[in-house]
Design a protein around this motif. Structure first.
Motif, mmCIF file in Angstrom:
data_model
loop_
_atom_site.group_PDB
_atom_site.id
_atom_site.type_symbol
_atom_site.label_atom_id
_atom_site.label_comp_id
_atom_site.label_asym_id
_atom_site.label_seq_id
_atom_site.Cartn_x
_atom_site.Cartn_y
_atom_site.Cartn_z
ATOM 1 N N TYR A 15 7.726 2.839 -6.498
ATOM 2 C CA TYR A 15 6.307 3.220 -6.397
ATOM 3 C C TYR A 15 5.392 2.049 -6.748
ATOM 4 N N LYS A 16 5.831 1.172 -7.624
ATOM 5 C CA LYS A 16 5.065 -0.048 -7.906
ATOM 6 C C LYS A 16 5.052 -0.961 -6.660
ATOM 7 N N PHE A 17 6.197 -1.031 -6.005
ATOM 8 C CA PHE A 17 6.312 -1.793 -4.767
ATOM 9 C C PHE A 17 5.400 -1.184 -3.689
ATOM 10 N N LYS A 18 5.397 0.145 -3.606
ATOM 11 C CA LYS A 18 4.539 0.844 -2.644
ATOM 12 C C LYS A 18 3.059 0.517 -2.880
ATOM 13 N N ALA A 19 2.644 0.538 -4.153
ATOM 14 C CA ALA A 19 1.242 0.250 -4.492
ATOM 15 C C ALA A 19 0.868 -1.180 -4.089
ATOM 16 N N ALA A 20 1.786 -2.120 -4.326
ATOM 17 C CA ALA A 20 1.526 -3.517 -3.966
ATOM 18 C C ALA A 20 1.446 -3.684 -2.446
ATOM 19 N N LEU A 21 2.342 -3.004 -1.719
ATOM 20 C CA LEU A 21 2.319 -3.041 -0.258
ATOM 21 C C LEU A 21 1.034 -2.424 0.289
ATOM 22 N N GLN A 22 0.608 -1.316 -0.338
ATOM 23 C CA GLN A 22 -0.604 -0.625 0.099
ATOM 24 C C GLN A 22 -1.835 -1.523 -0.025
ATOM 25 N N ASN A 23 -1.859 -2.350 -1.055
ATOM 26 C CA ASN A 23 -2.954 -3.307 -1.218
ATOM 27 C C ASN A 23 -2.977 -4.323 -0.078
ATOM 28 N N HIS A 24 -1.797 -4.661 0.389
ATOM 29 C CA HIS A 24 -1.670 -5.658 1.454
ATOM 30 C C HIS A 24 -1.924 -5.051 2.836
ATOM 31 N N PHE A 25 -1.522 -3.773 2.987
ATOM 32 C CA PHE A 25 -1.680 -3.064 4.266
ATOM 33 C C PHE A 25 -2.451 -1.767 4.012
ATOM 34 N N SER A 26 -3.733 -1.900 3.766
ATOM 35 C CA SER A 26 -4.565 -0.773 3.297
ATOM 36 C C SER A 26 -4.664 0.371 4.311
ATOM 37 N N GLU A 27 -4.479 0.086 5.600
ATOM 38 C CA GLU A 27 -4.632 1.129 6.619
ATOM 39 C C GLU A 27 -3.348 1.935 6.832
ATOM 40 N N TYR A 28 -2.239 1.460 6.276
ATOM 41 C CA TYR A 28 -0.958 2.155 6.491
ATOM 42 C C TYR A 28 -0.895 3.438 5.660
#
Length: 433
Positions: free
Chosen positions: A147-160
């Protein structure tokens, strides 16, 4: 879909990425070693290698996922917000730890292949684990890291838009002995009677003959109560019946008794039923095969699920035997004397055979709490506190809670006082925010 650029494919890499990304986060993942393909991909993507290519989301890789066999790995545990992490990979990485390498270490049970102290039954002790020694056994760290990885990815790909999972439960009912007094046969009844007399257990002696005579209900016969609970829950309970031959360790009813077979069939009408393997079948595949066939004859269907006696595992042999006999799921992974996450995850995972370096088809459902561990907690209030703490840990990552209770846990015996209420807390936990 998440595309992962890496410098080298490996079975370990594919295995752990599929657990973290697909099983925990619900995101499909594929891999490439071609920079052109990586650049052309216009959705979720990351690089997992030694050096960052450009400005992409990057996680610096640890060597463990590209190795074969076992090596002497140096592990340094560090704090990471409200949890712990290891395999630190520096400031340039999108997350400060290589969670994929660390997750592989825990899921593969790497440490259980290394030299360690065993208990009297030959089991791996919780106190030998890295999670216990560094104070994170109580957390499903693999899922927390995901979930920490997910949050970091979400910051990078905000529209996903990531798919959403919900918290689930899978209560396990272990039946090492269906009845305390009933259906024991003449020899075992006489033996029990003499034992009661010599140990001055006159109350037990009275209860024994009151049950056999039909004047009292057998204290272990709680199946009607459990089935009524099943009828009130949308989550299937999973029963494991021991049907192996009588021995020093295994003392259930003989399958020659028609009433015992009828009980198993009756429970199977409402709940899922699996095989609790006998103690000696753990190291003897012929005995295991015999017990599997016996259970299949009783259930009139293929046996897919198992749980080993005394929660004993000999890795990798125990799981290889199950795979060879086409058992699909196992519920043995867990600790008898400690609550927590033996493999670091509250999401079912596939067994990875470290000797053969392959992902196997056997799905491991690691249990997180055994009723006996709650007995150590003194008051009912403290038991509730401990139970709610583990439930909350799993809810935070939308995982699956697997508690193990026994049929006799729901009896009127004083030591199990309050356990029906604890079981209700588990059943009701799916309706609470």
């Amino acid at each position: 879909m998440l595309l992962v650029y890496t410098h080298k494919f490996s079975p370990r890499l594919k295995y752990v990425f599929k657990h973290v990304c697909t099983r925990v986060l619900g995101v499909n993942v594929s891999f490439t070693t071609k920079i052109e393909e990586f650049i052309a991909h216009d959705s979720l993507k990351m690089s997992y290698t030694k050096q960052q290519l450009g400005n992409e989301f990057f996680v610096k890789s640890h060597d463990i996922l590209f190795e074969q066999g076992l090596s002497d790995i140096e592990i340094s545990i560090q704090n990471w917000d409200n949890t712990k992490g290891f395999f630190y990979n520096g400031d340039k990485s999108g997350i400060p730890f290589d969670i994929f390498a660390a997750s592989f270490y825990l899921l593969s049970r790497y440490e259980e292949y290394l030299p360690h102290v065993k208990d009297d039954y030959g089991r791996f002790l919780a106190t030998e684990s890295i999670a216990y020694k560094h104070g994170f056994l109580h957390q499903p760290v693999v899922d927390i890291w995901a979930y920490k990885f997910k949050a970091a990815l979400q910051n990078h790909f905000s529209e996903y838009k990531f798919p959403e999972k919900t918290y689930r439960i899978k209560p396990v009912i272990d039946v090492p002995c269906a009845y305390n007094f009933k259906l024991k046969g003449i020899m075992r009844t006489f033996g029990g009677t003499f034992k009661d007399i010599f140990q001055f257990k006159f109350k037990t002696l009275y209860n024994r003959f009151a049950v056999i005579s039909g004047f009292k209900h057998d204290p272990y016969d709680t199946f009607k109560y459990i089935i009524n609970k099943q009828k009130q829950s949308k989550y299937k309970f999973l029963f494991f019946f021991l049907i192996g031959d009588y021995s020093t360790y295994d003392k259930n009813i003989n399958t020659g008794k028609k009433k015992f077979v009828s009980l198993i069939k009756h429970v199977a009408d409402y709940c899922k039923v699996g095989l609790k393997t006998s103690f000696f079948s753990i190291e003897d595949k012929a005995i295991l095969k015999k017990e599997k066939l016996q259970m299949e004859n009783i259930l009139n269907t293929a046996l897919n699920v198992s749980r080993q006696s005394f929660s004993k595992l000999n890795l990798p042999e125990s799981y290889r035997n199950l795979i060879e006999l086409e058992v699909k799921e196992d519920y043995t992974m867990g600790y008898v004397n400690h609550i927590g996450f033996r493999a670091g995850s509250c999401t079912p995972f596939l067994f990875y055979d470290l000797d053969y370096e392959i992902q196997t088809p056997l799905k491991i459902y690691s249990y997180h709490l055994l009723d006996y561990t709650l007995l150590k907690t003194q008051s009912l209030l403290d038991k509730k506190k401990v139970l709610n703490e583990i439930i909350n840990e799993i809810k935070q990552v939308n995982g699956e809670f697997i508690p193990v209770f026994h049929n006799y846990t729901f009896s009127d015996a004083q030591k199990w006082d309050g356990f029906k209420e604890l079981f209700n807390i588990i059943l009701e936990s799916v309706h609470e925010n």
